[in-house]
Design a protein around this motif. Structure first.
Motif, PDB file in Angstrom:
ATOM      1  N   SER A 118      22.846  23.288 -12.731  1.00  0.00           N
ATOM      2  CA  SER A 118      22.053  22.486 -13.865  1.00  0.00           C
ATOM      3  C   SER A 118      21.291  21.139 -13.097  1.00  0.00           C
ATOM      4  O   SER A 118      20.620  20.384 -13.632  1.00  0.00           O
ATOM      5  CB  SER A 118      22.736  22.274 -15.044  1.00  0.00           C
ATOM      6  N   PHE A 119      22.370  20.116 -12.610  1.00  0.00           N
ATOM      7  CA  PHE A 119      22.300  18.560 -11.766  1.00  0.00           C
ATOM      8  C   PHE A 119      21.347  19.125 -11.069  1.00  0.00           C
ATOM      9  O   PHE A 119      19.892  18.533 -11.033  1.00  0.00           O
ATOM     10  CB  PHE A 119      23.091  18.290 -11.576  1.00  0.00           C
ATOM     11  N   LEU A 120      20.995  20.308 -10.318  1.00  0.00           N
ATOM     12  CA  LEU A 120      20.277  20.175  -9.279  1.00  0.00           C
ATOM     13  C   LEU A 120      18.636  21.187  -9.266  1.00  0.00           C
ATOM     14  O   LEU A 120      17.989  20.094  -9.632  1.00  0.00           O
ATOM     15  CB  LEU A 120      20.823  21.748  -8.054  1.00  0.00           C
ATOM     16  N   ASP A 121      19.169  21.762 -10.889  1.00  0.00           N
ATOM     17  CA  ASP A 121      17.628  22.029 -11.576  1.00  0.00           C
ATOM     18  C   ASP A 121      16.432  21.885 -11.942  1.00  0.00           C
ATOM     19  O   ASP A 121      15.985  20.800 -11.476  1.00  0.00           O
ATOM     20  CB  ASP A 121      18.539  23.595 -12.826  1.00  0.00           C
ATOM     21  N   LEU A 122      17.587  20.127 -12.421  1.00  0.00           N
ATOM     22  CA  LEU A 122      16.929  18.982 -13.086  1.00  0.00           C
ATOM     23  C   LEU A 122      16.816  18.168 -12.514  1.00  0.00           C
ATOM     24  O   LEU A 122      15.644  17.978 -12.099  1.00  0.00           O
ATOM     25  CB  LEU A 122      18.093  18.207 -14.308  1.00  0.00           C
ATOM     26  N   PHE A 123      17.500  17.953 -10.660  1.00  0.00           N
ATOM     27  CA  PHE A 123      16.507  17.237  -9.986  1.00  0.00           C
ATOM     28  C   PHE A 123      14.974  17.690  -9.598  1.00  0.00           C
ATOM     29  O   PHE A 123      14.752  16.942  -8.883  1.00  0.00           O
ATOM     30  CB  PHE A 123      17.648  16.913  -8.713  1.00  0.00           C
ATOM     31  N   LEU A 124      15.202  19.032  -9.424  1.00  0.00           N
ATOM     32  CA  LEU A 124      14.325  19.908  -8.881  1.00  0.00           C
ATOM     33  C   LEU A 124      12.616  19.271  -9.568  1.00  0.00           C
ATOM     34  O   LEU A 124      11.663  19.427  -8.726  1.00  0.00           O
ATOM     35  CB  LEU A 124      14.420  21.281  -8.421  1.00  0.00           C
ATOM     36  N   THR A 125      13.427  19.672 -10.589  1.00  0.00           N
ATOM     37  CA  THR A 125      12.541  19.301 -11.883  1.00  0.00           C
ATOM     38  C   THR A 125      11.479  18.078 -11.464  1.00  0.00           C
ATOM     39  O   THR A 125      10.122  17.531 -12.003  1.00  0.00           O
ATOM     40  CB  THR A 125      12.156  19.532 -13.088  1.00  0.00           C
ATOM     41  N   ILE A 126      12.068  16.924 -11.651  1.00  0.00           N
ATOM     42  CA  ILE A 126      12.021  15.882 -12.148  1.00  0.00           C
ATOM     43  C   ILE A 126      11.648  15.317 -10.115  1.00  0.00           C
ATOM     44  O   ILE A 126      10.356  14.882  -9.816  1.00  0.00           O
ATOM     45  CB  ILE A 126      12.838  14.581 -11.823  1.00  0.00           C
ATOM     46  N   TYR A 127      11.939  15.626  -8.919  1.00  0.00           N
ATOM     47  CA  TYR A 127      11.401  15.697  -7.437  1.00  0.00           C
ATOM     48  C   TYR A 127       9.826  17.012  -8.096  1.00  0.00           C
ATOM     49  O   TYR A 127       9.103  15.962  -7.356  1.00  0.00           O
ATOM     50  CB  TYR A 127      12.232  16.419  -6.976  1.00  0.00           C
ATOM     51  N   GLY A 128       9.547  17.668  -8.586  1.00  0.00           N
ATOM     52  CA  GLY A 128       8.730  18.441  -8.605  1.00  0.00           C
ATOM     53  C   GLY A 128       6.939  17.156  -8.697  1.00  0.00           C
ATOM     54  O   GLY A 128       6.304  17.946  -9.057  1.00  0.00           O
ATOM     55  N   SER A 129       7.976  16.118  -9.884  1.00  0.00           N
ATOM     56  CA  SER A 129       6.278  15.450 -10.550  1.00  0.00           C
ATOM     57  C   SER A 129       5.472  14.593  -9.179  1.00  0.00           C
ATOM     58  O   SER A 129       4.947  14.374  -9.535  1.00  0.00           O
ATOM     59  CB  SER A 129       6.970  15.161 -12.141  1.00  0.00           C
ATOM     60  N   SER A 130       6.771  14.752  -8.271  1.00  0.00           N
ATOM     61  CA  SER A 130       6.240  13.488  -7.498  1.00  0.00           C
ATOM     62  C   SER A 130       5.579  14.000  -6.213  1.00  0.00           C
ATOM     63  O   SER A 130       5.233  15.277  -6.654  1.00  0.00           O
ATOM     64  CB  SER A 130       7.467  12.395  -6.714  1.00  0.00           C
ATOM     65  N   LYS A 131       4.752  13.368  -5.873  1.00  0.00           N
ATOM     66  CA  LYS A 131       3.616  13.453  -4.648  1.00  0.00           C
ATOM     67  C   LYS A 131       4.154  13.948  -3.368  1.00  0.00           C
ATOM     68  O   LYS A 131       3.661  14.728  -3.177  1.00  0.00           O
ATOM     69  CB  LYS A 131       2.940  12.348  -4.090  1.00  0.00           C
ATOM     70  N   THR A 132       5.567  13.402  -3.609  1.00  0.00           N
ATOM     71  CA  THR A 132       6.441  14.124  -1.897  1.00  0.00           C
ATOM     72  C   THR A 132       6.657  15.344  -2.184  1.00  0.00           C
ATOM     73  O   THR A 132       6.146  15.905  -1.041  1.00  0.00           O
ATOM     74  CB  THR A 132       7.564  13.110  -1.761  1.00  0.00           C
ATOM     75  N   SER A 133       6.676  15.522  -3.120  1.00  0.00           N
ATOM     76  CA  SER A 133       6.874  17.422  -3.446  1.00  0.00           C
ATOM     77  C   SER A 133       5.989  17.914  -2.612  1.00  0.00           C
ATOM     78  O   SER A 133       6.509  18.967  -2.654  1.00  0.00           O
ATOM     79  CB  SER A 133       7.421  17.828  -4.742  1.00  0.00           C
ATOM     80  N   HIS A 134       4.734  18.048  -3.361  1.00  0.00           N
ATOM     81  CA  HIS A 134       3.489  18.428  -2.098  1.00  0.00           C
ATOM     82  C   HIS A 134       3.783  19.279  -0.719  1.00  0.00           C
ATOM     83  O   HIS A 134       3.525  19.827   0.252  1.00  0.00           O
ATOM     84  CB  HIS A 134       2.192  17.679  -2.639  1.00  0.00           C
ATOM     85  N   ASP A 135       4.474  18.003  -0.067  1.00  0.00           N
ATOM     86  CA  ASP A 135       4.296  17.627   1.389  1.00  0.00           C
ATOM     87  C   ASP A 135       5.679  18.162   1.870  1.00  0.00           C
ATOM     88  O   ASP A 135       5.508  19.103   3.075  1.00  0.00           O
ATOM     89  CB  ASP A 135       4.084  15.914   1.820  1.00  0.00           C
ATOM     90  N   ILE A 136       6.446  17.623   0.889  1.00  0.00           N
ATOM     91  CA  ILE A 136       8.029  18.102   1.513  1.00  0.00           C
ATOM     92  C   ILE A 136       8.645  18.658  -0.270  1.00  0.00           C
ATOM     93  O   ILE A 136       9.674  18.423  -0.545  1.00  0.00           O
ATOM     94  CB  ILE A 136       9.034  16.818   1.637  1.00  0.00           C
TER      95      ILE A 136
END
Length: 413
Positions: A118-136
């Protein structure tokens, strides 16, 4: 007297044992009664804490992930309390304590694994909202971490059931290496391919890619451990193995988006039978067209000077240098596009003749639109060719097209 004292001491010990047993039973009953209440309160408290903590990090709706994490953390918390309380509740029953603690430890490992997930899923959701997630994109990496966590969880549970150390089981798994490689083949290939995709920036979320072999032509919406999902323009979803993007060819349109220009490449086929030299009447008429008025004047002076210097006989238009209607139309096309506000003047700009063929003389327009959005781009391109096709007759030219039914009807009439 001695018998009375001995009988009294046995009576006291028996009563104490009965009271001790009753206390344990009451403790167990209290735990069962209080568990739902304490679980609900703890879950709400943990959820509220996470909700306030994440409110300033991300504005996206995380209710599902937060509720799942709060629920699993609460279960983990109560599993820890239960594991610690068992020796006091079942004191004197060593076999039962060991069995209960083993069962409780299995539950603790399972719930702990779910908490990490669940921590990993939450981290992935938060990271997915950043601009960096589109490149990495990190979804593939998170999935690998989850596989490792689940694998370790399974090893610990089996070791508890068999009463063996985890190292004993891991040493036995070395013999199954080939089987594990076969089972996790796609995952291993996908993980390695994902690292290469990220390192070389070959594809990222939001890129428009084309891969005809997999009927993929659209935007990348997800890069996972074993698959890449592409939403085609007809809203269907194409799934591509991640490692296929390394070993096979595909087209990525990201460069077009980043350059700020989208190519327009299209031809107008001119009927060769309508091509001719310009006479004075035509030149006078063309000089009234604003975009090429200056061009006509300059060319007339240039050609007149050339013909005079070379003593050209003007009785025939074939002698010397002359303007043609198709060349003037090409000059008009260049001038029109140079003055178009949505055509890039910094990128490749070309209006040229292609080799004549059975469908006339192709005049190719090769320019770049400033707007890369598909709908806007198509509108700009359509407006340009609407105008050019309509202006062709002004230069005494005709657009070539194959004979239709009306052409044959006029021929018969």
């Amino acid at each position: 007297m001695d018998k009375l004292i001995e009988h009294w001491s046995q009576l006291v010990l028996g009563a104490g044992a009965q009271f001790e047993l009753a206390g344990r039973i009451v403790g167990i009953i209290l735990l069962i009664i209080l568990y739902p209440i304490l679980y609900s309160v703890s879950r709400r408290l943990i959820y509220a804490t996470f909700d306030r903590l994440l409110a300033w990090i991300i504005k996206e709706n995380l209710d599902l992930n937060e509720h799942r994490l709060a629920k699993r953390l609460t279960l983990f918390f109560f599993a820890c309390i239960s594991y610690a309380a068992l020796p006091f509740i079942l004191i004197g029953y060593n076999t039962v304590i060991q069995l209960a603690r083993n069962i409780n430890m299995v539950c603790l490992i399972l719930v702990g694994t779910l908490v990490i997930s669940s921590f990993l899923d939450l981290f992935l959701t938060i990271y997915g909202s950043s601009k960096t997630s589109h490149d990495i994109p990190l979804k593939a990496t998170v999935q690998v971490i989850k596989i490792v966590v689940y694998f370790v969880c399974g090893i610990f549970i089996v070791s508890l059931i068999l009463n063996k150390t985890p190292l004993y089981l891991l040493s036995g798994l070395s013999a199954l290496g080939a089987v594990l490689l076969l089972v996790f083949r796609d995952s291993i290939l996908g993980f390695v391919a994902g690292i290469q995709l990220i390192a070389n920036r070959m594809v990222a979320k939001g890129d428009w890619i084309e891969m005809p072999k997999y009927d993929a032509d659209g935007d990348v919406i997800e890069i996972a451990l074993t698959t890449v999902k592409v939403q085609n323009w007809d809203k269907t979803i194409a799934t591509i193995p991640t490692y296929a993007l390394i070993g096979e060819s595909f087209k990525n349109w990201r460069g077009m988006k980043e350059s700020g220009g989208r190519r327009i490449k299209r031809t107008i086929n001119i009927d060769v039978s309508t091509i001719k030299f310009c006479n004075e009447e035509m030149l006078k008429r063309f000089s009234e067209i604003q975009y090429i008025a200056n061009y006509i004047q300059i060319k007339k002076e240039e050609l007149s000077t050339y013909n005079d210097e070379n003593e050209v006989d003007n009785t025939s238009l074939a002698n010397g240098r002359r303007l043609t209607n198709v060349g003037t139309f090409r000059a008009y096309t260049v001038a029109y596009l140079r003055n178009h506000p949505m055509i890039s003047q910094e990128m490749t700009f070309l209006v040229r003749h292609l080799a004549p063929a059975g469908y006339g003389l192709p005049i190719e327009i090769y320019v770049f639109s400033k707007d890369t959005i598909w709908v806007n781009y198509e509108g700009i391109q359509a407006d340009i060719f609407d105008h050019l096709l309509a202006v062709v007759p002004e230069f005494d030219l005709k657009v070539f097209q194959n004979p239709s039914g009306s052409d044959f009807h006029r021929l018969v009439s």
